[in-house]
Write a protein that holds these residues in place. Sequence first.
Motif, short mmCIF file in Angstrom:
data_model
loop_
_atom_site.label_atom_id
_atom_site.label_comp_id
_atom_site.label_asym_id
_atom_site.label_seq_id
_atom_site.Cartn_x
_atom_site.Cartn_y
_atom_site.Cartn_z
N HIS A 84 26.29 22.79 82.94
CA HIS A 84 25.90 24.25 82.26
C HIS A 84 24.88 24.98 83.22
CE1 HIS A 84 25.08 26.74 78.46
NE2 HIS A 84 24.98 27.46 79.49
N HIS A 86 24.73 28.85 85.63
CA HIS A 86 25.00 30.23 85.91
C HIS A 86 25.09 30.63 87.31
CE1 HIS A 86 26.09 30.92 81.48
NE2 HIS A 86 25.05 30.46 81.35
N LYS A 187 34.79 28.43 77.78
CA LYS A 187 33.39 28.76 77.00
C LYS A 187 33.45 29.81 76.17
CE LYS A 187 28.89 28.71 76.82
NZ LYS A 187 27.86 29.34 77.80
N HIS A 244 23.21 23.84 73.85
CA HIS A 244 22.07 24.08 73.36
C HIS A 244 21.87 23.31 72.00
CE1 HIS A 244 22.35 27.43 76.02
NE2 HIS A 244 23.32 28.34 75.51
N ASP A 308 21.41 25.15 82.00
CA ASP A 308 21.68 26.50 81.65
C ASP A 308 20.77 27.51 82.62
OD1 ASP A 308 22.48 28.88 80.55
OD2 ASP A 308 21.19 28.57 78.56
ZN LIG Z 1 24.30 29.52 79.53
#
Ligand SMILES: [Zn+2]
Length: 413
Positions: A84, A86, A187, A244, A308
């Motif tokens: 995860h 970006h 996603k 999360h 993340d």
């Molecule tokens: Zn994310």
Amino acid sequence: MNLKYRLLLIVMVFTCSLVSAQTYDMLIKGGRLIDPKNNIDATMDIAIKDGKVAKVAKSISEKEAGKVIAAQGLVVTPGLIDIHGHVFHGTEPNHYLSDGLTALPPDGFTFRVGVTTIVDCGGVGWKNFDTFKKNVIDVSKTRVLSFMNIVGEGMRGGAWEQNTGDMDAKLSGMVAKQNKKYIVGFKVAHYGSRDWIPIDRAVEAGRIADMPVIVDFGGSNEFDPLSIKELFFERLRPGDIYTHTYAELNGARETVINRKSRELEPFILDAQKRGIIFDVGYGGASFEFKQAIPALAAGLYPNTISTDLHTGSMNAAMKDQLNVMTTFLAMGMELPDVIEASTWKPAQVIQRVELGHLSEGAIADISILNIRDGEFTLWDRTGQKVPTNHKLECELTVKDGRVVYDLNGRSIQ
Ligand SMILES: [Zn+2]
């Protein structure tokens, strides 16, 4: 040249090649090798040849290798896999995490923390996969993969991500199947309405392409969020991923630790047994100790540890993959389990079982980590602090058999 000289020349060339040839390109010597897939946690040497793991043994002679890396006192693991992140960075204004300014270029943030594979988590939609491939995948040294957003425009933020008219299971499934080498699933994220349309469409795309779905659930249903029990038992399939996991988010979604009783919801461990994958996805706002500490105490360990990573999390509490791993060590998770949740588990979750382990013949992606002793403080977005005496630091990273990061020049001879 007569025959006699010709034969002599052949013998000389053959002898020279025997003298100069090394059996292995590289030897990592004396480290504590942790390879969860193969149940190894022991002092072992590991030899590399032609980008692959050639041999793992108690002792391999230094004479057999062109390059020797001393790893005594260090931990040697498969290259870390962050499912995860970006990394669909770009220059489009107001494009958020899809060809925009909030995502990061992978090579600047991966090798220096032992990560050799990163999965962009929903930046891409079926409409812009080609741009991502051209601008990121093809020009990065890091192995970059993609969870494709069910939104055709990708993770552009705001109204773009609320448009159910742009959530096409068939087209997403088609583009994923055509790009199986890079796309590992679908996603769902940031959807604010009280319906199941994005989840159901992503699962349908997952069925079409035979790939998992990763869910960033809800986000604005403060007064009446959708049920995570229904999500885990009626909407998602075994192998689908809930990211999360340890977010509290002030009630914008249901939480694994009940916000009133402060106990683990009774159905969560059953959901994990059913095959729902619980992913960390630490992020800027999606991890709080007041969820994670009681969840671990009640037995909810993460299946996969991920960052993340984006501009909002990297300079906040999250920082990087090793800081997130250090956080789980500090909460009492054992080192081999932390390594497994960052290597072999994520490899299985994204159906890339050629990665995440150091079997002989495997791709030689390797991380060499130092466990620093000292006094360190971890903190979360609410300001809660957790002290620790151990901190993971990356000494050296090998990708496809080549050194791509070297903190202390161990590979220079
Ligand atoms: Zn994310």
